[in-house]
Design a protein around this motif. Structure first.
Motif: not given
Length: 318
Positions: A198-222
């Motif tokens: 209503r009054k703003g946004i929550l941001s979640m910024n993932a810190v990772a290397s490109m080699s961990e992209l698949e790991m992040v993608k696997k977890d993102i829906n969670k």
């Protein structure tokens, strides 16, 4: 990243870049560094389950396989351990269960709240994100000139690692960029989630290397839907008679025109920071171990300041 790191160490050692008479001093640094990392890891107080933010505007439902670090401890990690400039509106960090400030082959989400107002989403279906990417790349020159003045490396957005997608039902926007820092030969992953309220946004910024992209993608829906605005603060609670409307829409959130300050991507230097902290000591340590010299029990350890104690209620998960 880990393989490249140890290959670099091996080249330094075999190349004779460390003098023999420096071995004792550097090995002491290695032991200090290991003890410091162990001390910090033990001092961190993580939480699981339902975590309510201190401002009362939102909460996290931390899923199984993850752990949350509160705002005070997260600021300690980001500034004291990772060497970033102080950040405003930090709400905490989310780590995979096996992750932590010094974990290799892992990642973390930095959680922030921006009270920018109610973000209209009518234009979400009309945005051409490929054209937006081209414009963002054109605008890099001026931004990088300012970054270099303040001592930060230049940033080049190589492309989308995940093209932006807006879930209009749940009011969740997410995307990922492939980023090049300075002249580094590897790319970094910048995965962003924005939850509209209503009054703003929550941001979640993932810190990772490109080699961990698949790991992040696997977890993102969670993690896409673990953040929830409390009653009265939800997007649906917006009252046009009294609430402020943000000056930016969905496109501006993706383009970074709202959050892109000079230090906004400094979080992503975390991996380089950890390597710099330990590289000299690790080189000497490897030499010492190979030569089987002195026992390191006699070395004096001066502990670093402990991170702040956890002040938020909820289930701790050591």
């Amino acid at each position: 990243m880990q393989k490249a790191f140890f290959l670099f160490i091996a080249l330094l050692v075999t190349g004779g870049m460390v003098r023999a008479n420096d071995e004792d001093s550097l090995t002491a640094q290695l032991v200090q560094q290991i003890k410091m990392m162990d001390s910090v890891n033990k001092a961190m107080k993580y939480q699981t389950g339902v975590v309510k933010f201190s401002n009362g505007i939102a909460q996290l439902n931390v899923p199984q396989g993850f752990k949350y670090l509160n705002a005070e401890q997260s600021n300690f990690v980001l500034t004291d351990l990772w060497g970033n400039p102080p950040q405003e509106n930090i709400m905490g960090m989310l780590f995979p269960e096996a992750g932590g400030p010094y974990a290799d082959s892992s990642y973390a989400f930095i959680i922030k709240y921006n009270p920018m107002g109610y973000v209209k989403d009518e234009d979400a279906d009309k945005i051409n994100y490929d054209e937006m990417l081209t414009e963002m790349q054109k605008e890099e020159k001026d931004a990088n000139a300012e970054r270099l003045k303040q001592g930060y490396p230049s940033i080049h957005i190589v492309g989308w690692a995940q093209k932006p997608f807006y879930d209009k039902t749940n009011k969740v926007l997410h995307w990922a960029k492939r980023i090049q820092f300075g002249t580094e030969d590897h790319q970094t992953l910048n995965y962003d989630i924005r939850i509209l309220g209503r009054k703003g946004i929550l941001s979640m910024n993932a810190v990772a290397s490109m080699s961990e992209l698949e790991m992040v993608k696997k977890d993102i829906n969670k993690v896409l839907h673990i953040a929830e605005f409390t009653d009265g603060n939800k997007y649906s609670d917006f009252d046009p008679k009294i609430d402020k409307v943000a000056a930016w829409g969905i496109g501006a959130l993706v383009a970074g025109k709202v959050l892109a300050k000079v230090g906004a991507f400094a979080f992503l230097g975390k991996f380089l920071k950890v390597i710099i902290l330990g590289i000299g000591a690790l080189i000497a340590g490897l030499i010492k171990f190979f030569k089987k010299k002195k026992q390191d029990e006699t070395l004096v350890y001066e502990p670093v300041p402990a991170p702040p104690a956890d002040e938020q209620s909820n289930t701790p998960n050591a």
